[in-house]
Motif scaffolding. Sequence first.
Motif, PDB file in Angstrom:
ATOM      1  N   VAL A 123      47.526 -52.303  -8.155  1.00  0.00           N
ATOM      2  CA  VAL A 123      48.719 -51.831  -8.865  1.00  0.00           C
ATOM      3  C   VAL A 123      48.591 -50.339  -9.173  1.00  0.00           C
ATOM      4  N   GLY A 124      47.403 -49.908  -9.596  1.00  0.00           N
ATOM      5  CA  GLY A 124      47.176 -48.489  -9.868  1.00  0.00           C
ATOM      6  C   GLY A 124      47.381 -47.642  -8.637  1.00  0.00           C
ATOM      7  N   TYR A 125      46.939 -48.112  -7.500  1.00  0.00           N
ATOM      8  CA  TYR A 125      47.152 -47.384  -6.248  1.00  0.00           C
ATOM      9  C   TYR A 125      48.647 -47.247  -5.959  1.00  0.00           C
ATOM     10  N   GLY A 126      49.365 -48.353  -6.120  1.00  0.00           N
ATOM     11  CA  GLY A 126      50.803 -48.315  -5.883  1.00  0.00           C
ATOM     12  C   GLY A 126      51.524 -47.398  -6.845  1.00  0.00           C
ATOM     13  N   THR A 127      51.070 -47.361  -8.090  1.00  0.00           N
ATOM     14  CA  THR A 127      51.685 -46.493  -9.088  1.00  0.00           C
ATOM     15  C   THR A 127      51.441 -45.019  -8.768  1.00  0.00           C
ATOM     16  N   VAL A 128      50.231 -44.703  -8.379  1.00  0.00           N
ATOM     17  CA  VAL A 128      49.876 -43.303  -8.104  1.00  0.00           C
ATOM     18  C   VAL A 128      50.530 -42.800  -6.822  1.00  0.00           C
ATOM     19  N   THR A 129      50.482 -43.613  -5.772  1.00  0.00           N
ATOM     20  CA  THR A 129      50.989 -43.142  -4.482  1.00  0.00           C
ATOM     21  C   THR A 129      52.468 -43.458  -4.269  1.00  0.00           C
ATOM     22  N   GLY A 130      53.009 -44.428  -4.999  1.00  0.00           N
ATOM     23  CA  GLY A 130      54.401 -44.802  -4.819  1.00  0.00           C
ATOM     24  C   GLY A 130      54.649 -45.690  -3.627  1.00  0.00           C
ATOM     25  N   SER A 131      53.577 -46.228  -3.037  1.00  0.00           N
ATOM     26  CA  SER A 131      53.732 -47.127  -1.888  1.00  0.00           C
ATOM     27  C   SER A 131      52.660 -48.215  -1.949  1.00  0.00           C
ATOM     28  N   ASP A 132      52.889 -49.268  -1.196  1.00  0.00           N
ATOM     29  CA  ASP A 132      51.903 -50.343  -1.130  1.00  0.00           C
ATOM     30  C   ASP A 132      50.745 -49.917  -0.237  1.00  0.00           C
ATOM     31  N   PRO A 133      49.530 -50.378  -0.565  1.00  0.00           N
ATOM     32  CA  PRO A 133      48.390 -50.019   0.279  1.00  0.00           C
ATOM     33  C   PRO A 133      48.437 -50.772   1.602  1.00  0.00           C
ATOM     34  N   GLY A 193      46.410 -52.187   5.195  1.00  0.00           N
ATOM     35  CA  GLY A 193      45.286 -53.105   5.397  1.00  0.00           C
ATOM     36  C   GLY A 193      43.926 -52.459   5.194  1.00  0.00           C
ATOM     37  N   ALA A 194      43.731 -51.299   5.810  1.00  0.00           N
ATOM     38  CA  ALA A 194      42.435 -50.626   5.690  1.00  0.00           C
ATOM     39  C   ALA A 194      42.174 -50.171   4.255  1.00  0.00           C
ATOM     40  N   VAL A 195      43.216 -49.686   3.596  1.00  0.00           N
ATOM     41  CA  VAL A 195      43.068 -49.236   2.208  1.00  0.00           C
ATOM     42  C   VAL A 195      42.758 -50.427   1.304  1.00  0.00           C
ATOM     43  N   THR A 196      43.442 -51.540   1.524  1.00  0.00           N
ATOM     44  CA  THR A 196      43.199 -52.736   0.726  1.00  0.00           C
ATOM     45  C   THR A 196      41.771 -53.244   0.919  1.00  0.00           C
ATOM     46  N   LEU A 197      41.307 -53.284   2.149  1.00  0.00           N
ATOM     47  CA  LEU A 197      39.931 -53.721   2.412  1.00  0.00           C
ATOM     48  C   LEU A 197      38.915 -52.786   1.774  1.00  0.00           C
ATOM     49  N   THR A 198      39.196 -51.489   1.796  1.00  0.00           N
ATOM     50  CA  THR A 198      38.310 -50.520   1.154  1.00  0.00           C
ATOM     51  C   THR A 198      38.277 -50.728  -0.356  1.00  0.00           C
ATOM     52  N   MET A 199      39.449 -50.951  -0.950  1.00  0.00           N
ATOM     53  CA  MET A 199      39.494 -51.201  -2.396  1.00  0.00           C
ATOM     54  C   MET A 199      38.737 -52.480  -2.756  1.00  0.00           C
ATOM     55  N   ILE A 200      38.884 -53.527  -1.948  1.00  0.00           N
ATOM     56  CA  ILE A 200      38.171 -54.777  -2.202  1.00  0.00           C
ATOM     57  C   ILE A 200      36.667 -54.548  -2.115  1.00  0.00           C
ATOM     58  N   ALA A 201      36.216 -53.848  -1.090  1.00  0.00           N
ATOM     59  CA  ALA A 201      34.784 -53.600  -0.917  1.00  0.00           C
ATOM     60  C   ALA A 201      34.211 -52.784  -2.067  1.00  0.00           C
ATOM     61  N   ILE A 202      34.904 -51.743  -2.469  1.00  0.00           N
ATOM     62  CA  ILE A 202      34.408 -50.893  -3.566  1.00  0.00           C
ATOM     63  C   ILE A 202      34.405 -51.661  -4.879  1.00  0.00           C
ATOM     64  N   TRP A 203      35.473 -52.398  -5.172  1.00  0.00           N
ATOM     65  CA  TRP A 203      35.520 -53.178  -6.408  1.00  0.00           C
ATOM     66  C   TRP A 203      34.465 -54.267  -6.404  1.00  0.00           C
ATOM     67  N   TYR A 204      34.223 -54.906  -5.258  1.00  0.00           N
ATOM     68  CA  TYR A 204      33.194 -55.933  -5.161  1.00  0.00           C
ATOM     69  C   TYR A 204      31.818 -55.351  -5.489  1.00  0.00           C
ATOM     70  N   LEU A 205      31.499 -54.201  -4.900  1.00  0.00           N
ATOM     71  CA  LEU A 205      30.202 -53.576  -5.178  1.00  0.00           C
ATOM     72  C   LEU A 205      30.095 -53.153  -6.644  1.00  0.00           C
ATOM     73  N   LEU A 206      31.159 -52.601  -7.196  1.00  0.00           N
ATOM     74  CA  LEU A 206      31.148 -52.209  -8.601  1.00  0.00           C
ATOM     75  C   LEU A 206      30.991 -53.430  -9.504  1.00  0.00           C
ATOM     76  N   PHE A 207      31.685 -54.509  -9.185  1.00  0.00           N
ATOM     77  CA  PHE A 207      31.585 -55.732  -9.973  1.00  0.00           C
ATOM     78  C   PHE A 207      30.183 -56.328  -9.875  1.00  0.00           C
ATOM     79  N   GLN A 208      29.593 -56.326  -8.667  1.00  0.00           N
ATOM     80  CA  GLN A 208      28.214 -56.793  -8.509  1.00  0.00           C
ATOM     81  C   GLN A 208      27.275 -55.951  -9.369  1.00  0.00           C
ATOM     82  N   PHE A 209      27.493 -54.642  -9.380  1.00  0.00           N
ATOM     83  CA  PHE A 209      26.677 -53.746 -10.195  1.00  0.00           C
ATOM     84  C   PHE A 209      26.773 -54.127 -11.665  1.00  0.00           C
TER      85      PHE A 209
END
Length: 84
Positions: A45-55, A57-73
């Motif tokens: 949602v934050g990405y959509g708010t900042v950019t004004g568009s939906d993410p 596929g590649a952007v969504t996968l990148t966000m999932i990977a980064i959030w997953y690693l941060l959550f694991q941390f």
Amino acid sequence: MEDKRSFFSTWFGFSGWNAMSAQTRITTQIMYRVFFLLGLAAIIVGYGTVTGSDPGGAVTLTMIAIWYLLFQFILNFIFVEGSR
């Protein structure tokens, strides 16, 4: 005995999930998994708010990977390294 885990394994591995599964109640585990999904939703949602568009596929996968690693941390910091 010396711990031979690598930096990545220590902070981003599954040790936090394993410790959480062994130490916490099922409701706590569900809350952490819901928190993971809410955090991911907030990022999207934050990405959509900042950019004004939906993410895309590649952007969504990148966000999932980064959030997953941060959550694991976070889990490893709380349940594994924080308990020492």
